[in-house]
Design a protein around this motif. Structure first.
Motif, PDB file in Angstrom:
ATOM      1  N   UNK A 294     -42.134 -49.345 -28.499  1.00  0.00           N
ATOM      2  CA  UNK A 294     -41.714 -50.748 -28.628  1.00  0.00           C
ATOM      3  C   UNK A 294     -42.877 -51.605 -29.126  1.00  0.00           C
ATOM      4  N   UNK A 295     -44.061 -51.296 -28.620  1.00  0.00           N
ATOM      5  CA  UNK A 295     -45.251 -52.029 -29.027  1.00  0.00           C
ATOM      6  C   UNK A 295     -45.574 -51.767 -30.502  1.00  0.00           C
ATOM      7  N   UNK A 296     -45.465 -50.502 -30.903  1.00  0.00           N
ATOM      8  CA  UNK A 296     -45.720 -50.150 -32.301  1.00  0.00           C
ATOM      9  C   UNK A 296     -44.728 -50.861 -33.215  1.00  0.00           C
ATOM     10  N   UNK A 297     -43.463 -50.894 -32.822  1.00  0.00           N
ATOM     11  CA  UNK A 297     -42.449 -51.620 -33.610  1.00  0.00           C
ATOM     12  C   UNK A 297     -42.857 -53.084 -33.802  1.00  0.00           C
ATOM     13  N   UNK A 298     -43.279 -53.716 -32.718  1.00  0.00           N
ATOM     14  CA  UNK A 298     -43.643 -55.136 -32.807  1.00  0.00           C
ATOM     15  C   UNK A 298     -44.815 -55.344 -33.743  1.00  0.00           C
ATOM     16  N   UNK A 299     -45.761 -54.424 -33.717  1.00  0.00           N
ATOM     17  CA  UNK A 299     -46.917 -54.560 -34.609  1.00  0.00           C
ATOM     18  C   UNK A 299     -46.515 -54.328 -36.072  1.00  0.00           C
ATOM     19  N   UNK A 300     -45.676 -53.333 -36.299  1.00  0.00           N
ATOM     20  CA  UNK A 300     -45.188 -53.091 -37.659  1.00  0.00           C
ATOM     21  C   UNK A 300     -44.425 -54.311 -38.162  1.00  0.00           C
ATOM     22  N   UNK A 301     -43.584 -54.840 -37.303  1.00  0.00           N
ATOM     23  CA  UNK A 301     -42.756 -55.978 -37.693  1.00  0.00           C
ATOM     24  C   UNK A 301     -43.619 -57.205 -37.991  1.00  0.00           C
ATOM     25  N   UNK A 302     -44.600 -57.461 -37.135  1.00  0.00           N
ATOM     26  CA  UNK A 302     -45.428 -58.650 -37.298  1.00  0.00           C
ATOM     27  C   UNK A 302     -46.192 -58.592 -38.618  1.00  0.00           C
ATOM     28  N   UNK A 303     -46.757 -57.449 -38.915  1.00  0.00           N
ATOM     29  CA  UNK A 303     -47.525 -57.339 -40.150  1.00  0.00           C
ATOM     30  C   UNK A 303     -46.615 -57.535 -41.367  1.00  0.00           C
ATOM     31  N   UNK A 304     -45.495 -56.856 -41.349  1.00  0.00           N
ATOM     32  CA  UNK A 304     -44.639 -56.845 -42.523  1.00  0.00           C
ATOM     33  C   UNK A 304     -43.912 -58.177 -42.727  1.00  0.00           C
ATOM     34  N   UNK A 305     -43.480 -58.791 -41.641  1.00  0.00           N
ATOM     35  CA  UNK A 305     -42.719 -60.037 -41.810  1.00  0.00           C
ATOM     36  C   UNK A 305     -43.608 -61.176 -42.288  1.00  0.00           C
ATOM     37  N   UNK A 306     -44.925 -61.060 -42.073  1.00  0.00           N
ATOM     38  CA  UNK A 306     -45.836 -62.083 -42.591  1.00  0.00           C
ATOM     39  C   UNK A 306     -45.926 -62.022 -44.121  1.00  0.00           C
ATOM     40  N   UNK A 307     -45.669 -60.858 -44.703  1.00  0.00           N
ATOM     41  CA  UNK A 307     -45.759 -60.697 -46.158  1.00  0.00           C
ATOM     42  C   UNK A 307     -44.473 -61.116 -46.876  1.00  0.00           C
ATOM     43  N   UNK A 308     -43.366 -60.991 -46.164  1.00  0.00           N
ATOM     44  CA  UNK A 308     -42.044 -61.171 -46.769  1.00  0.00           C
ATOM     45  C   UNK A 308     -41.873 -62.514 -47.502  1.00  0.00           C
ATOM     46  N   UNK A 309     -42.282 -63.649 -46.913  1.00  0.00           N
ATOM     47  CA  UNK A 309     -42.069 -64.926 -47.606  1.00  0.00           C
ATOM     48  C   UNK A 309     -42.793 -65.017 -48.942  1.00  0.00           C
ATOM     49  N   UNK A 310     -43.844 -64.239 -49.120  1.00  0.00           N
ATOM     50  CA  UNK A 310     -44.617 -64.303 -50.362  1.00  0.00           C
ATOM     51  C   UNK A 310     -44.119 -63.350 -51.437  1.00  0.00           C
ATOM     52  N   UNK A 311     -43.554 -62.226 -51.020  1.00  0.00           N
ATOM     53  CA  UNK A 311     -43.301 -61.156 -51.991  1.00  0.00           C
ATOM     54  C   UNK A 311     -41.866 -60.655 -52.066  1.00  0.00           C
ATOM     55  N   UNK A 312     -41.018 -61.052 -51.138  1.00  0.00           N
ATOM     56  CA  UNK A 312     -39.625 -60.578 -51.185  1.00  0.00           C
ATOM     57  C   UNK A 312     -38.720 -61.663 -51.751  1.00  0.00           C
ATOM     58  N   UNK A 313     -37.540 -61.267 -52.219  1.00  0.00           N
ATOM     59  CA  UNK A 313     -36.602 -62.251 -52.762  1.00  0.00           C
ATOM     60  C   UNK A 313     -35.960 -63.047 -51.623  1.00  0.00           C
ATOM     61  N   UNK A 314     -35.424 -64.213 -51.978  1.00  0.00           N
ATOM     62  CA  UNK A 314     -34.896 -65.140 -50.972  1.00  0.00           C
ATOM     63  C   UNK A 314     -33.797 -64.526 -50.101  1.00  0.00           C
ATOM     64  N   UNK A 315     -32.943 -63.703 -50.713  1.00  0.00           N
ATOM     65  CA  UNK A 315     -31.850 -63.092 -49.957  1.00  0.00           C
ATOM     66  C   UNK A 315     -32.402 -62.347 -48.748  1.00  0.00           C
ATOM     67  N   UNK A 316     -33.531 -61.690 -48.938  1.00  0.00           N
ATOM     68  CA  UNK A 316     -34.128 -60.896 -47.859  1.00  0.00           C
ATOM     69  C   UNK A 316     -34.848 -61.798 -46.854  1.00  0.00           C
ATOM     70  N   UNK A 317     -35.556 -62.770 -47.364  1.00  0.00           N
ATOM     71  CA  UNK A 317     -36.258 -63.714 -46.481  1.00  0.00           C
ATOM     72  C   UNK A 317     -35.267 -64.346 -45.513  1.00  0.00           C
ATOM     73  N   UNK A 318     -34.150 -64.800 -46.041  1.00  0.00           N
ATOM     74  CA  UNK A 318     -33.171 -65.515 -45.220  1.00  0.00           C
ATOM     75  C   UNK A 318     -32.546 -64.609 -44.152  1.00  0.00           C
ATOM     76  N   UNK A 319     -32.164 -63.409 -44.537  1.00  0.00           N
ATOM     77  CA  UNK A 319     -31.502 -62.522 -43.566  1.00  0.00           C
ATOM     78  C   UNK A 319     -32.491 -62.094 -42.477  1.00  0.00           C
ATOM     79  N   UNK A 320     -33.692 -61.731 -42.886  1.00  0.00           N
ATOM     80  CA  UNK A 320     -34.670 -61.287 -41.877  1.00  0.00           C
ATOM     81  C   UNK A 320     -34.944 -62.388 -40.863  1.00  0.00           C
TER      82      UNK A 320
END
Ligand code: PHE
Ligand code: FE
Length: 277
Positions: A34-60
């Motif tokens: 569970x802890x590893x998931x949270x760390x993976x999620x935190x790192x990756x979701x910080x990048x999403x607003x800069x590099x992913x398309x809006x459809x993905x930003x909004x759903x996430x």
């Protein structure tokens, strides 16, 4: 991701149903996982607003996946309501025909197990983080959801025509590693990029890879590498373009492709429309 692999598969295939599904036994996830998931999620979701398309930003943003490993049942309530897709739990990679049949019926197979801490940076097989973070957001998009169902149906057919290699390349260069032009510039929509901390900035910013306007036959002609960042990305203008380009019967395309040489992952052709960043 889908496709063949040389090494022994991880995951417990002992208790699968005939369609390779299993139950997600939520009590088996450890505190460390569970802890590893949270760390993976935190790192990756910080990048999403800069590099992913809006459809993905909004759903996430709306799914709230950061609090722990997601429960398939909970996401399915929302997903079925949104696009009539659902997630099914599986031990890992599936035989091609099984995989295509799930997609053709709007079921997306998601691995139940999470990578080890040593695989924080990189993993070859699709684990629950890749499958969820990478694939689930676009299942909420009407047009993309329809594309993926059509792909599954096309897979069943291509299997019978001995053309799976061609179709696998299309999956690779769209569902896994696709880029899309947006008013904000190039953005990622492919799951293999979205779940990778290194490749997500790379695919948008680096001068190194080719970025080529999407061309269906060109894509299906092109080999790919599974163990490095991609040499080439194909860029669509919209998910509607992807859906429309892939709507025709591929049978004559496969005939045409057999007359063309395969291209390396880094090839460039005169006819390629290169996109600069
Ligand atoms: N139209 C394709 C065929 O006839 C099926 C397909 C649709 C394949 C969408 C890929 C993506 O084979
Ligand atoms: Fe994937």
């Amino acid at each position: 991701m889908a496709g063949q692999t040389d090494h022994t598969l991880r995951g417990d295939y002992a208790n699968i149903r005939p369609d390779y599904t299993v139950d997600q036994d939520y009590s088996l996830y450890t505190v460390a996982e569970q802890d590893l998931w949270k760390r993976l999620y935190a790192r990756q979701s910080a990048l999403i607003p800069h590099y992913a398309c809006d459809e993905i930003i909004d759903v996430l943003a709306s799914l709230n996946l950061g609090t722990g490993i997601p429960r398939f049942d909970e996401i399915n309530v929302k997903l079925i309501a949104a696009t009539r897709w659902s997630l099914v739990a599986v031990p890992g990679l599936l035989p091609d025909d099984v995989f295509f049949t799930h997609l053709a019926n709007r079921r997306f197979p998601v691995s139940v197990w999470l990578r080890t801490p040593e695989e924080f940076e990189y993993i070859v097989e699709p684990d629950i983080f890749h499958d969820f973070f990478g694939h689930v957001p676009l299942l909420f998009n009407e047009t993309f959801a329809d594309y993926l169902e059509a792909y599954g149906k096309g897979g069943v057919k291509a299997n019978g025509l001995n053309a799976l290699d061609y179709l696998a390349r299309l999956y690779w260069y769209t569902v896994e590693f696709g880029l899309i032009s947006t008013p904000k510039g190039l953005r990622a929509y492919g799951a293999g990029i979205l779940s990778s901390s290194g490749e997500l900035p790379y695919c948008v910013l680096s001068q190194q890879p080719n970025r080529i306007r999407f061309d269906l036959l060109r894509v299906m002609q092109s080999n790919y590498k599974i163990d490095t960042f991609q040499d080439t990305y194909f860029v669509i203008d919209s998910f509607q373009e992807l859906f429309d380009a892939t709507a025709p019967d591929f049978t004559p395309y496969y005939v045409e492709l057999r007359g063309r040489p395969d291209l390396t992952a880094m090839a460039r052709l005169e006819t390629d429309q290169l996109i600069k960043v």
